[in-house]
Design an enzyme around this catalytic site. Structure first.
Site, PDB file in Angstrom:
ATOM      1  N   CYS A 123       0.815  -1.226   0.000  1.00  0.00           N
ATOM      2  CA  CYS A 123       0.000   0.000   0.000  1.00  0.00           C
ATOM      3  C   CYS A 123       0.842   1.266   0.000  1.00  0.00           C
ATOM      4  CB  CYS A 123      -0.941   0.002   1.191  1.00  0.00           C
ATOM      5  SG  CYS A 123      -2.018  -1.426   1.225  1.00  0.00           S
ATOM      6  N   HIS A 263      -3.332   7.124   2.813  1.00  0.00           N
ATOM      7  CA  HIS A 263      -3.755   5.857   2.211  1.00  0.00           C
ATOM      8  C   HIS A 263      -5.187   5.567   2.627  1.00  0.00           C
ATOM      9  CE1 HIS A 263      -4.151   1.767   1.134  1.00  0.00           C
ATOM     10  NE2 HIS A 263      -3.840   1.250   2.310  1.00  0.00           N
ATOM     11  N   ASN A 294     -10.401  -0.073  -0.565  1.00  0.00           N
ATOM     12  CA  ASN A 294      -8.957   0.054  -0.339  1.00  0.00           C
ATOM     13  C   ASN A 294      -8.228  -0.558  -1.539  1.00  0.00           C
ATOM     14  OD1 ASN A 294      -6.286  -0.491   0.410  1.00  0.00           O
ATOM     15  ND2 ASN A 294      -6.798  -0.915   2.545  1.00  0.00           N
TER      16      ASN A 294
HETATM   17  O1  UT7 Z   1      -4.179  -1.306   3.342  1.00  0.00           O
HETATM   18  C1  UT7 Z   1      -3.162  -1.872   4.108  1.00  0.00           C
HETATM   19  C2  UT7 Z   1      -3.287  -1.541   5.543  1.00  0.00           C
HETATM   20  N1  UT7 Z   1      -4.532  -2.048   6.033  1.00  0.00           N
HETATM   21  C3  UT7 Z   1      -5.174  -1.419   6.998  1.00  0.00           C
HETATM   22  O2  UT7 Z   1      -4.745  -0.394   7.430  1.00  0.00           O
HETATM   23  C4  UT7 Z   1      -6.420  -2.056   7.527  1.00  0.00           C
HETATM   24  C5  UT7 Z   1      -6.424  -1.952   9.016  1.00  0.00           C
HETATM   25  N2  UT7 Z   1      -7.488  -2.669   9.675  1.00  0.00           N
HETATM   26  C6  UT7 Z   1      -8.804  -2.384   9.559  1.00  0.00           C
HETATM   27  O3  UT7 Z   1      -9.216  -1.574   8.739  1.00  0.00           O
HETATM   28  C7  UT7 Z   1      -9.756  -3.035  10.535  1.00  0.00           C
HETATM   29  O4  UT7 Z   1      -8.986  -3.805  11.433  1.00  0.00           O
HETATM   30  C8  UT7 Z   1     -10.861  -3.917   9.893  1.00  0.00           C
HETATM   31  C9  UT7 Z   1     -11.888  -3.022   9.208  1.00  0.00           C
HETATM   32  C10 UT7 Z   1     -10.243  -4.888   8.895  1.00  0.00           C
HETATM   33  C11 UT7 Z   1     -11.593  -4.707  10.991  1.00  0.00           C
HETATM   34  O5  UT7 Z   1     -12.126  -3.799  11.959  1.00  0.00           O
HETATM   35  P1  UT7 Z   1     -11.838  -3.983  13.519  1.00  0.00           P
HETATM   36  O6  UT7 Z   1     -12.558  -2.909  14.203  1.00  0.00           O
HETATM   37  O7  UT7 Z   1     -10.346  -4.042  13.710  1.00  0.00           O
HETATM   38  O8  UT7 Z   1     -12.524  -5.373  13.814  1.00  0.00           O
HETATM   39  P2  UT7 Z   1     -11.964  -6.636  14.638  1.00  0.00           P
HETATM   40  O9  UT7 Z   1     -11.123  -7.473  13.743  1.00  0.00           O
HETATM   41  O10 UT7 Z   1     -11.377  -6.174  15.932  1.00  0.00           O
HETATM   42  O11 UT7 Z   1     -13.291  -7.424  14.935  1.00  0.00           O
HETATM   43  C12 UT7 Z   1     -14.321  -6.885  15.784  1.00  0.00           C
HETATM   44  C13 UT7 Z   1     -15.501  -7.812  15.827  1.00  0.00           C
HETATM   45  C14 UT7 Z   1     -15.136  -9.232  16.203  1.00  0.00           C
HETATM   46  O12 UT7 Z   1     -16.233  -9.762  16.929  1.00  0.00           O
HETATM   47  P3  UT7 Z   1     -16.187  -9.818  18.544  1.00  0.00           P
HETATM   48  O13 UT7 Z   1     -14.982 -10.649  18.895  1.00  0.00           O
HETATM   49  O14 UT7 Z   1     -16.071  -8.386  18.996  1.00  0.00           O
HETATM   50  O15 UT7 Z   1     -17.491 -10.450  18.895  1.00  0.00           O
HETATM   51  C15 UT7 Z   1     -15.044  -9.959  14.883  1.00  0.00           C
HETATM   52  O16 UT7 Z   1     -15.328 -11.329  14.983  1.00  0.00           O
HETATM   53  O17 UT7 Z   1     -16.110  -7.900  14.523  1.00  0.00           O
HETATM   54  C16 UT7 Z   1     -16.117  -9.273  14.085  1.00  0.00           C
HETATM   55  N3  UT7 Z   1     -15.841  -9.272  12.644  1.00  0.00           N
HETATM   56  C17 UT7 Z   1     -16.771  -9.100  11.705  1.00  0.00           C
HETATM   57  N4  UT7 Z   1     -18.100  -8.950  11.788  1.00  0.00           N
HETATM   58  C18 UT7 Z   1     -18.774  -8.779  10.633  1.00  0.00           C
HETATM   59  C19 UT7 Z   1     -14.627  -9.366  12.040  1.00  0.00           C
HETATM   60  N5  UT7 Z   1     -14.780  -9.275  10.712  1.00  0.00           N
HETATM   61  C20 UT7 Z   1     -16.096  -9.109  10.489  1.00  0.00           C
HETATM   62  C21 UT7 Z   1     -16.853  -8.944   9.307  1.00  0.00           C
HETATM   63  N6  UT7 Z   1     -18.179  -8.765   9.433  1.00  0.00           N
HETATM   64  N7  UT7 Z   1     -16.281  -8.914   8.081  1.00  0.00           N
END
Ligand code: UT7
Length: 338
Positions: A123, A263, A294
């Site tokens: 990225c 980004h 993205n």
């Molecule tokens: O481009 C290169 C660099 N990339 C980035 O900078 C991306 C950085 N990361 C992100 O943008 C975020 O981490 C994401 C958008 C990918 C994920 O968001 P998050 O707030 O970090 O979510 P998380 O992984 O901490 O998950 C939170 C909750 C979990 O449930 P519990 O444990 O709180 O019950 C996950 O199981 O959301 C759940 N979850 C989902 N729910 C619905 C994880 N993925 C999904 C999904 N849909 N796709």
């Protein structure tokens, strides 16, 4: 003692002379991706800010999108492809290990003389490319450099992977970098953290996929996977410091800044960075991710192009570019909007 080797002399300064973009035709709403990952439109919008993304059709190849974006950038720079000495393509989704897609792009644009090569910095690749181009122009290695950020991430997306299927997308952005009487590209602040190598990566090694006649591989396409949350936390805080360092190295204060083009990884990261950097209200912020997704190496030029198109970034404005991703790697610089 050996002979004295002559060195090249370049332009006093470098600047971006033109920007171009190519967005795939297909608009994909959240509703089209949620079933395979047990998600919802509400969750995706709330966690990432993405409402729709652009996914490439069959004919919208890495090469095709790059050529289209480059033609626009060249036209806006008032240059013919034959005036380009060097083409740098930042991508992780050109699916041939060799040769570089850059030579095919050069040929299709109508130049078979330009140096042409690909770089792999995920990225942050486009900002790495702008740094290289600026130095090439100032050192005399090239007079005009075409920098392309392009991805067709849908080719390496696992549409059943909850961590990536909703976030990544396709597109291309291009910039022509050339000589300038005044500074148009500030010093780059860049770096890496290889301890975090596994946070965003191609899941399968090519050898695991292909295997050998004695031990055939899995046969599945290698996919991009991400441990999103640690990347999210790193990006939201560490990258704000890198942005400030890029301003400092360019001798710019927040008051001088007109445009912020981070980004387009996640709308919440964009907001967190803006808060951590204490960006004043007058600074206009790129928010292309909402309907583009993205696009990794393509995201910064796509976002800047859109701001120019919509009049949010004007010619002569001072913009901070910052990009980060797999490696982990990052790069930031201040540029003058063409
Ligand atoms: O481009 C290169 C660099 N990339 C980035 O900078 C991306 C950085 N990361 C992100 O943008 C975020 O981490 C994401 C958008 C990918 C994920 O968001 P998050 O707030 O970090 O979510 P998380 O992984 O901490 O998950 C939170 C909750 C979990 O449930 P519990 O444990 O709180 O019950 C996950 O199981 O959301 C759940 N979850 C989902 N729910 C619905 C994880 N993925 C999904 C999904 N849909 N796709």
């Amino acid at each position: 003692m050996g002979a004295t080797i002559a060195t090249a002399t370049g332009a006093p300064h470098a600047a971006i002379l033109g920007i171009g973009a190519y967005r795939p035709r297909r608009v994909v709403p959240n509703s089209a991706v949620v079933d395979a990952i047990d998600s919802s439109d509400e969750w995706i919008q709330q966690r990432s800010g993405i409402k729709t993304r652009r996914w490439a059709d069959q004919d919208e190849s890495v090469q095709m999108m790059s050529v289209e974006a480059s033609r626009i950038a060249l036209e806006r720079a008032g240059l013919d492809a034959r005036q380009i000495d060097c083409i740098v393509v930042a991508t992780v989704s050109h699916l041939l290990q060799t040769p570089a897609v850059a030579t095919a792009i050069a040929h299709e644009l109508g130049t078979d003389q330009a140096a042409a090569f690909d770089i792999s910095a995920a990225c942050s690749g486009f900002c790495h490319g702008i740094a290289l181009a600026s130095d090439f122009v100032r050192a005399g290695s090239a007079r005009h450099v075409l920098v392309i950020g392009v991805e067709r991430l849908t080719d390496i997306l696992d549409l059943t992977d909850r961590g990536t299927a909703f976030i990544f997308a396709d597109g291309a952005g291009a910039a022509v970098v050339g000589p300038s009487d005044t500074p148009g590209i500030g010093p780059v602040v860049w770096g890496s953290d290889g301890e975090q190598f596994d946070l965003i990566r191609q899941r399968e090694d090519w050898r695991d996929v292909v295997g050998s006649p004695e031990a055939p591989g899995s046969g599945v396409m290698p996919h991009l996977v991400m441990q999103g949350n640690p990347v999210f936390r790193w990006a939201s805080f560490a990258m704000a410091k890198i942005g400030q360092q890029a301003l400092d190295r360019a001798g710019i204060t927040l008051d001088d800044l007109d445009v912020f083009v981070p980004h387009q990884a996640n709308m919440r990261i964009i907001d967190a960075m803006a808060r951590a950097m204490k960006l004043p209200a007058h600074v206009r912020i790129a928010r292309d991710i909402a309907d583009q997704g993205n696009t990794s190496a393509a995201s910064v030029p796509l976002a800047l192009d859109r701001m120019i198109e919509e009049g949010e970034a004007r010619s002569g404005d001072t913009a901070l570019l910052i990009a980060f991703g797999a490696g982990l790697s990052y790069a930031a610089q201040v540029v003058r909007v063409p």
